[in-house]
Enzyme design. Sequence first.
Site, PDB file in Angstrom:
ATOM      1  N   VAL A 227       0.826  -1.212   0.000  1.00 24.11           N
ATOM      2  CA  VAL A 227       0.000   0.000   0.000  1.00 24.11           C
ATOM      3  C   VAL A 227       0.864   1.267   0.000  1.00 24.11           C
ATOM      4  O   VAL A 227       0.694   2.155  -0.857  1.00 24.11           O
ATOM      5  CB  VAL A 227      -0.987  -0.003   1.190  1.00 24.11           C
TER       6      VAL A 227
ATOM      7  N   GLY B  60      -1.071 -14.758  -5.673  1.00 19.75           N
ATOM      8  CA  GLY B  60      -0.848 -13.708  -4.679  1.00 19.75           C
ATOM      9  C   GLY B  60      -2.123 -13.043  -4.213  1.00 19.75           C
ATOM     10  O   GLY B  60      -2.105 -12.034  -3.512  1.00 19.75           O
TER      11      GLY B  60
ATOM     12  N   ASP C 233     -12.030 -10.186   7.448  1.00 18.11           N
ATOM     13  CA  ASP C 233     -11.688  -8.986   6.689  1.00 18.11           C
ATOM     14  C   ASP C 233     -12.957  -8.211   6.313  1.00 18.11           C
ATOM     15  O   ASP C 233     -13.039  -6.993   6.496  1.00 18.11           O
ATOM     16  CB  ASP C 233     -10.911  -9.430   5.428  1.00 18.11           C
TER      17      ASP C 233
ATOM     18  N   LYS D  38     -14.562  -4.320   7.455  1.00 17.86           N
ATOM     19  CA  LYS D  38     -15.054  -3.318   6.491  1.00 17.86           C
ATOM     20  C   LYS D  38     -16.535  -3.027   6.720  1.00 17.86           C
ATOM     21  O   LYS D  38     -16.990  -1.891   6.538  1.00 17.86           O
ATOM     22  CB  LYS D  38     -14.832  -3.833   5.071  1.00 17.86           C
TER      23      LYS D  38
HETATM   24  N1  LIG Z   1      -2.602  -4.840   0.061  1.00 17.25           N
HETATM   25  C1  LIG Z   1      -3.780  -4.309  -0.230  1.00 17.25           C
HETATM   26  O1  LIG Z   1      -4.228  -4.363  -1.380  1.00 17.25           O
HETATM   27  C2  LIG Z   1      -4.566  -3.599   0.818  1.00 17.25           C
HETATM   28  C3  LIG Z   1      -5.789  -2.987   0.462  1.00 17.25           C
HETATM   29  C4  LIG Z   1      -6.506  -2.280   1.427  1.00 17.25           C
HETATM   30  C5  LIG Z   1      -6.030  -2.217   2.719  1.00 17.25           C
HETATM   31  N2  LIG Z   1      -4.858  -2.846   3.045  1.00 17.25           N
HETATM   32  C6  LIG Z   1      -4.369  -2.720   4.420  1.00 17.25           C
HETATM   33  O2  LIG Z   1      -3.197  -1.927   4.421  1.00 17.25           O
HETATM   34  C7  LIG Z   1      -2.306  -2.366   5.427  1.00 17.25           C
HETATM   35  C8  LIG Z   1      -0.963  -2.686   4.810  1.00 17.25           C
HETATM   36  O3  LIG Z   1      -1.132  -3.695   3.835  1.00 17.25           O
HETATM   37  P1  LIG Z   1       0.038  -4.039   2.804  1.00 17.25           P
HETATM   38  O4  LIG Z   1      -0.598  -4.988   1.829  1.00 17.25           O
HETATM   39  O5  LIG Z   1       0.696  -2.819   2.327  1.00 17.25           O
HETATM   40  O6  LIG Z   1       1.012  -4.875   3.752  1.00 17.25           O
HETATM   41  P2  LIG Z   1       2.545  -5.217   3.492  1.00 17.25           P
HETATM   42  O7  LIG Z   1       2.828  -5.270   2.030  1.00 17.25           O
HETATM   43  O8  LIG Z   1       2.853  -6.386   4.320  1.00 17.25           O
HETATM   44  O9  LIG Z   1       3.306  -3.936   4.060  1.00 17.25           O
HETATM   45  C9  LIG Z   1       3.382  -3.639   5.425  1.00 17.25           C
HETATM   46  C10 LIG Z   1       4.625  -2.829   5.628  1.00 17.25           C
HETATM   47  O10 LIG Z   1       4.658  -2.373   6.960  1.00 17.25           O
HETATM   48  C11 LIG Z   1       5.918  -2.704   7.505  1.00 17.25           C
HETATM   49  N3  LIG Z   1       5.756  -2.857   8.940  1.00 17.25           N
HETATM   50  C12 LIG Z   1       5.010  -3.771   9.595  1.00 17.25           C
HETATM   51  N4  LIG Z   1       5.087  -3.565  10.916  1.00 17.25           N
HETATM   52  C13 LIG Z   1       5.885  -2.505  11.092  1.00 17.25           C
HETATM   53  C14 LIG Z   1       6.375  -1.810  12.234  1.00 17.25           C
HETATM   54  N5  LIG Z   1       6.016  -2.177  13.465  1.00 17.25           N
HETATM   55  N6  LIG Z   1       7.187  -0.741  12.035  1.00 17.25           N
HETATM   56  C15 LIG Z   1       7.548  -0.368  10.810  1.00 17.25           C
HETATM   57  N7  LIG Z   1       7.131  -0.987   9.680  1.00 17.25           N
HETATM   58  C16 LIG Z   1       6.313  -2.045   9.836  1.00 17.25           C
HETATM   59  C17 LIG Z   1       6.349  -3.964   6.794  1.00 17.25           C
HETATM   60  O11 LIG Z   1       7.718  -4.151   6.955  1.00 17.25           O
HETATM   61  P3  LIG Z   1       8.467  -5.511   6.525  1.00 17.25           P
HETATM   62  O12 LIG Z   1       8.685  -5.378   5.053  1.00 17.25           O
HETATM   63  O13 LIG Z   1       9.727  -5.481   7.294  1.00 17.25           O
HETATM   64  O14 LIG Z   1       7.561  -6.641   6.898  1.00 17.25           O
HETATM   65  C18 LIG Z   1       5.927  -3.596   5.384  1.00 17.25           C
HETATM   66  O15 LIG Z   1       6.807  -2.701   4.784  1.00 17.25           O
HETATM   67  C19 LIG Z   1      -3.003  -3.551   6.097  1.00 17.25           C
HETATM   68  O16 LIG Z   1      -3.685  -3.095   7.239  1.00 17.25           O
HETATM   69  C20 LIG Z   1      -3.983  -4.032   5.056  1.00 17.25           C
HETATM   70  O17 LIG Z   1      -5.105  -4.669   5.627  1.00 17.25           O
HETATM   71  C21 LIG Z   1      -4.120  -3.525   2.122  1.00 17.25           C
END
Ligand SMILES: NC(=O)c1ccc[n+]([C@@H]2O[C@H](COP(=O)([O-])OP(=O)(O)OC[C@H]3O[C@@H](n4cnc5c(N)ncnc54)[C@H](OP(=O)(O)O)[C@@H]3O)[C@@H](O)[C@H]2O)c1
Length: 383
Positions: A11, A170, A184, A188
């Site tokens: 994101v 994925g 999830d 929402k």
């Molecule tokens: N992906 C989607 O399409 C999507 C859509 C809508 C909402 N969301 C929501 O958006 C959020 C993020 O999703 P994402 O898909 O972007 O997840 P992601 O790809 O796993 O990214 C999460 C990021 O946060 C970092 N992180 C986790 N804990 C941390 C901490 N304590 N301090 C600093 N950095 C930290 C991770 O680091 P590392 O790389 O070291 O693990 C990674 O860079 C979630 O709540 C998800 O439900 C996602």
Amino acid sequence: MNIALLGFGVVCGGVYDILKNMPEYNVKKILIRNPAKLTMDCMTLDFADIENDSEIDLVVEAIGGLHPAREYILAALNAKKHVVTANKAVVAAYFDEFVAAAKENGVKFMVEATSGGGIPWIKNLQRVGRIDKVTKLHGIMNGTSNFILSAMTCEGKDFSDVLKTAQELGYAEADPSADIDGDDVRNKCAISAAIAFDTKVDVNSIMQAGIRHITKADIDWFKENGLVCKLFATAVCDKDNFDAVVEPVLLGCDTVEANVPKNYNITCLYGETIGEVKLYGQGAGGLPTGNAIVQDIIDINTNNAFDISFGKEMNKAEIIRGKYYIRIPAGLENYTEFIGDITEKTFTLGDDTVVVTTETTPAKIHSLLDANKDKAVFVARYF
Ligand SMILES: NC(=O)c1ccc[n+]([C@@H]2O[C@H](COP(=O)([O-])OP(=O)(O)OC[C@H]3O[C@@H](n4cnc5c(N)ncnc54)[C@H](OP(=O)(O)O)[C@@H]3O)[C@@H](O)[C@H]2O)c1
């Protein structure tokens, strides 16, 4: 405007790529947690670098999970920084706390990206709410489960085969439970209902059932009967009461929702003067979700952000009703205790028994599910 990103995954990567082309928005700092990933000068491992930087106006949170996300969001709001988040789990759990902290500090807390990914859903709920009382909402709000149900329906595949494909592409996590069991969607649903009905919603009060136990035999029977199964969030309100549930539903095969393909989402609302509105699009992905976050950022920067107030005291009540399809695995004897009095018809499907009920409440059906958690009972409400 100076912005800090918390996390740099799917994101925040999308947010960064979009903001790169918008010179009026400067990504000043990015919080990461793994020192091996410190690849840019603006990256930090210490949240205090962001909290204490008085030049940072707005914090984007997309680290996911409840902690330390909750603490970071509250600290940012208390440091008088606007917060935009995609993290539905933390918002569903602490929405009123965040809204109160934002109000107290005279800053904005925005959640468009939590629900429906790139679909402009939250903003439109708020916009419709300026004129209308939103009385009902529903939607397909999880791309993974829709991908699975669509492939089972269109390609006649088994649940486990499609789940495997979704994982390879994925679309599904190695542990798919949050997507297929409804967690999830429940988050929402809670956020959407809170915005639509302008009230606090306890996410734990929303009953949920998922698609883990759906079989090819169910899908074949639905097809023979002109029905399509989708995993839905449904919420309704009536005067001072509201109701919400997450569960599979059965739709006529010619409805718009039944034809939402692959991993797409659709969100639908009903307002008194606007009638029915349906919004269709990408419910996830770095760029669509990043787009929703950047829209919130622009709304804050241009003073176009809606306030969230939770101004109405509403009670959770049993308003949603419907007939249910319930497939009961062979050997589960106790089901008549729960649904014997609402049985309209029964028939066999392989070794299993299917009960179609008379009109009833989700609570009645979910009591059967709760008492048989270890059994592969599948339920779907006729929508
Ligand atoms: N992906 C989607 O399409 C999507 C859509 C809508 C909402 N969301 C929501 O958006 C959020 C993020 O999703 P994402 O898909 O972007 O997840 P992601 O790809 O796993 O990214 C999460 C990021 O946060 C970092 N992180 C986790 N804990 C941390 C901490 N304590 N301090 C600093 N950095 C930290 C991770 O680091 P590392 O790389 O070291 O693990 C990674 O860079 C979630 O709540 C998800 O439900 C996602």
